[in-house]
Scaffold this active site. Structure first.
Site, PDB file in Angstrom:
ATOM      1  N   LYS A   1       0.844  -1.192   0.000  1.00 56.57           N
ATOM      2  CA  LYS A   1       0.000   0.000   0.000  1.00 56.57           C
ATOM      3  C   LYS A   1       0.880   1.243   0.000  1.00 56.57           C
ATOM      4  CE  LYS A   1      -3.996  -2.130   0.405  1.00 56.57           C
ATOM      5  NZ  LYS A   1      -5.161  -1.928  -0.474  1.00 56.57           N
TER       6      LYS A   1
ATOM      7  N   ASP B   1      -0.447  -0.079  -4.534  1.00 54.41           N
ATOM      8  CA  ASP B   1      -1.871   0.249  -4.438  1.00 54.41           C
ATOM      9  C   ASP B   1      -2.042   1.561  -3.693  1.00 54.41           C
ATOM     10  OD1 ASP B   1      -4.595   0.324  -4.159  1.00 54.41           O
ATOM     11  OD2 ASP B   1      -4.782  -1.636  -3.184  1.00 54.41           O
TER      12      ASP B   1
ATOM     13  N   GLU C   1      -2.166   0.462  -8.571  1.00 54.61           N
ATOM     14  CA  GLU C   1      -3.593   0.196  -8.449  1.00 54.61           C
ATOM     15  C   GLU C   1      -4.312   1.416  -7.893  1.00 54.61           C
ATOM     16  OE1 GLU C   1      -4.273  -3.570  -6.611  1.00 54.61           O
ATOM     17  OE2 GLU C   1      -6.202  -2.980  -5.761  1.00 54.61           O
TER      18      GLU C   1
ATOM     19  N   GLU D   1     -11.946  -2.316  -8.012  1.00 55.42           N
ATOM     20  CA  GLU D   1     -12.667  -2.724  -6.811  1.00 55.42           C
ATOM     21  C   GLU D   1     -13.748  -1.721  -6.415  1.00 55.42           C
ATOM     22  OE1 GLU D   1      -9.062  -2.616  -4.333  1.00 55.42           O
ATOM     23  OE2 GLU D   1     -10.247  -1.594  -2.830  1.00 55.42           O
TER      24      GLU D   1
ATOM     25  N   ASP E   1     -14.775  -7.232  -8.762  1.00 52.54           N
ATOM     26  CA  ASP E   1     -15.092  -7.422  -7.349  1.00 52.54           C
ATOM     27  C   ASP E   1     -16.409  -8.192  -7.272  1.00 52.54           C
ATOM     28  OD1 ASP E   1     -14.528  -5.884  -4.407  1.00 52.54           O
ATOM     29  OD2 ASP E   1     -16.571  -6.568  -4.766  1.00 52.54           O
TER      30      ASP E   1
ATOM     31  N   HIS F   1     -10.061  -8.382  -7.420  1.00 47.96           N
ATOM     32  CA  HIS F   1      -9.902  -7.846  -6.075  1.00 47.96           C
ATOM     33  C   HIS F   1     -10.444  -8.868  -5.078  1.00 47.96           C
ATOM     34  CE1 HIS F   1     -11.750  -5.385  -2.656  1.00 47.96           C
ATOM     35  NE2 HIS F   1     -10.452  -5.241  -2.508  1.00 47.96           N
TER      36      HIS F   1
END
Lengths: 458, 458
Positions: A222, A250, A276, A320, A343, A370
């Site tokens: 992340k 992400d 992402e 997502e 998703d 996701h």
């Protein structure tokens, strides 16, 4: 044959206090309590089978989704399951195009999450009645029947039902071999469990080292809250996994378009496969600007083109929080993503995900679902295994997210072997939770929450 | 100076049984009961002033929005109004970026409608404390202060705060004259009251003839359910209004992209100024394809280009269900619309509408607000009058929708003179409903609903 009349729809607000440990934290969601609106369908059939459906939420707001499920209930109750799945497109449209309810969507946000929960329960029930795991129900289904579950409204400019049929027909070739391959090797996964934004470096190192031991070769980190932090964390994880293994990043929508390009230029040295959610999930043209080199699609984009990400070898991934097939259609049309992330609970269940899988196939963009949250791994594995067997027929650039949280609450939890999802064998959509877990985590009156809410400071 | 601490937030579910008369019916919303989630803010200030905020809904689902308002309440309660409007951008972002709630949006659908209702109440309260109608509060506000209400996140690639400031600075020139002009002449309106889809031809004719007598020169007709019906109805209305007056058409999202182009080619002979909502409100590239002639933006669109609408002289209008500024940004970037329709309750109140008005000005696209429903006319007139005085400085190709329903329930109803909106003079945002109306139409326990729900057949 589907059987029984839906005699009861109930829905519960289930929350896990994950924010206490920083699990699931990212640049935009700093304190998520992984939660679910959990739907249970009962019929008057003698088999006693129930359908379970979830949609994933982050704590507060689950009660709003629960309320929306109840608003949809009149479309479901007293309906014959045979009639529902016999005209599944019609039923889908009934839920999503209710003349009054569609105003508060349409096909987005709370009402669409609620639709997903309800339809996920219908699919679970149907698969259970057929005695098959959902992926197998889909794989075995006649292509025409499969297509009759999809609402093609708003996507016929890129995918007609006939084109979709041709795709599925081509997917018949080699299907048995691919099913065999899945059953023996499973579907490749990557892990997000090591590097949540809220984890201190020591935790990150420890989890990463354990994951390496367990055979993981693809990792996601992340980023997006603080550039210097990101550089340190990415350096740390790249050093640990070595130059050969795959790293994804992400940002969870943290940036504006120019910022995304600048920030990622700084992180390019750690060679991420993708970035992402660099910006708003609604920003199709923004994702296109971020991902493209070469000539601008539209005037006025030239400032970013010089620095855009394609020359850096970084793909753009999103999905997502892309709220329906119309958004995915445009992301594909605009070549705004290189990895498409479906998703299982954001879109309108299997029905809408089928549409997206088929569009992705047409545009030759790999789908990398996701997962994580509560139950998302359990559900989405069915979709991606079906995709490989019947649609994409390829594993190139493909993998499914995996997060190692909360599986213990499910009756049929995912099975990971050698960093791959092993196809579920139990009948249904793997959506059913353990009754004990449901009881304890019901909000606000389950045991877990009673204690937490009574604690000082709350 | 804003004063007082928010001591109470209450929210009510108010519904009007408009479906009984076919009012408001269109190709996608066949039986709307015009409704509102109605928020009331109280403070501990001695002035006793309250802030009223609404968001418009269509009946079922209002209770879901009410639930979402309650989920947002903790961000509002016990906050000082001075602190809220002193950092209005921060407050906006707090509501829209709650780390848990944003998952079920973000900035779209139910949670965003709820945000609008809450913020509309804040603006009403603020304007009342300042003793000004909202449009005048905005007109008199220092440009920097005005900009501090806007969240520029996700739009800086087309509009930076500095650019926005330049636009507002330019808008200072001639401001007093334009304010005077508004006060004497009002803002031009068009009527949608004559031609709802559910009206029989005789009703349409009668209403149209009355509207002509009242001086209306611009009319909108609902289309999209049945082509032959549309041809007959459009013929009828064009014959009645004559060749010089303006006719608009509204499909309420009924079509796919190719269908929209084909259908409108058939209706072109009735010379509509625009086709409104030809397809999904999420389909930016679809609207671009429909509206454009000339070279395709993206490969693969050539089949529509030959027949696209620009050569027919028909513009594309959309916005009432465009869920946030990111969608409007892209519609402008992609030249997907020729008329931009803001909505006072779909977007995040005045704050987000300011962002859209400024972007529209930058792209030189006229704003023609969506109104009607319950209270939408009352609210949006403030925004468009401000737009003329301080931003667009032009009436060219501009007009505001008007629908003649339900104004009698408002304490400060719109005043229409010679088919123009006359600027409100009462302090506030004209959001306050009559207590009597609220009581009677509360759902399900107000007098009106008690009767209806007890009637046979319900």
């Amino acid at each position: 044959m589907a059987r029984g009349r839906i005699s009861r729809l109930s829905v519960r607000d289930i929350r896990f206090p994950t924010s206490l440990g920083g699990h699931g934290s990212d640049a935009m969601h700093t304190d998520p309590d992984y939660s679910a609106a959990y739907v249970i369908l009962e019929t008057d059939a003698e088999d006693g089978l129930k359908g379970y459906g979830i949609t994933f939420t982050l704590g507060r707001g689950t009660e709003v989704v629960v309320c929306a499920v109840n608003a949809l209930a009149h479309h479901v109750l007293n309906r014959d399951l045979g009639d529902i799945v016999g005209d599944f497109r019609g039923f889908y449209r009934q839920l999503t195009s209710d003349g009054q309810l569609r105003w508060i969507g349409p096909e987005k946000g709370v009402v669409h999450l609620a639709t997903a929960a309800v339809l996920n329960a219908v699919w679970d029930l149907w698969a259970k009645q057929e005695g098959k795991p959902l992926w197998k129900l889909l794989v075995d289904m006649d292509p025409r029947r499969l297509l009759s579950c999809i609402d093609f409204r708003y996507i016929t400019d890129v995918l007609t039902e006939e084109e979709a049929h041709e795709i599925l027909q081509r997917g018949q070739v080699g299907k048995r071999e691919r099913e065999e391959q899945m059953l023996t090797e499973g579907y490749p996964a990557y892990t997000t469990s090591c590097a949540w934004l809220g984890y201190p470096d020591a935790t990150l190192q420890q989890l990463c080292s354990e994951a390496l031991k367990d055979g993981w070769t693809r990792f996601k980190v992340k980023v997006g809250a603080d550039l210097q932090d990101d550089i340190r964390r990415c350096q740390l994880i790249r050093n640990m996994i070595g130059p050969e293994k795959t790293l994804m990043m992400d940002a969870n929508q943290r940036w504006d378009v120019p910022e995304a390009v600048e920030w990622m230029a700084r992180l390019a040295e750690f060679r991420p496969l993708w970035i992402e959610e660099p910006t708003s999930p609604d920003d199709i043209l923004g994702h296109a600007a971020i991902s493209k080199a070469g000539k601008p699609l539209l005037p006025g984009w030239w400032p970013y083109i010089l620095q855009a990400l394609a020359p850096l070898g970084i793909g753009v991934a999103t999905g997502e929080q892309c709220h329906n097939r119309v958004i995915f259609k445009q992301l594909l049309q605009a070549k705004a993503l290189q990895f498409l992330q479906i998703d299982s609970c954001r879109l309108g269940s299997v029905n809408e995900n089928l549409a997206v899988l088929l569009m992705a196939k047409k545009f030759d963009v790999p789908v990398c679902p996701h997962a994580g949250g509560v139950g998302l791994c359990e559900l989405v594995q069915h979709l991606i295994i079906f995709d490989f067997i019947s649609v994409s027929a390829s594993l190139k650039d493909r993998m499914c997210e995996y997060v190692d949280h909360l599986h213990e609450h499910f009756k049929y939890p995912v099975r990971i072997k050698k960093a791959s999802y092993m196809p579920p064998k139990d009948a249904g959509y793997s959506t059913e939770m353990k009754e004990e877990s449901v009881k304890k985590h019901q909000y606000p009156d389950g045991e877990v929450w009673k204690k937490l809410l009574a604690a000082p400071g709350d």
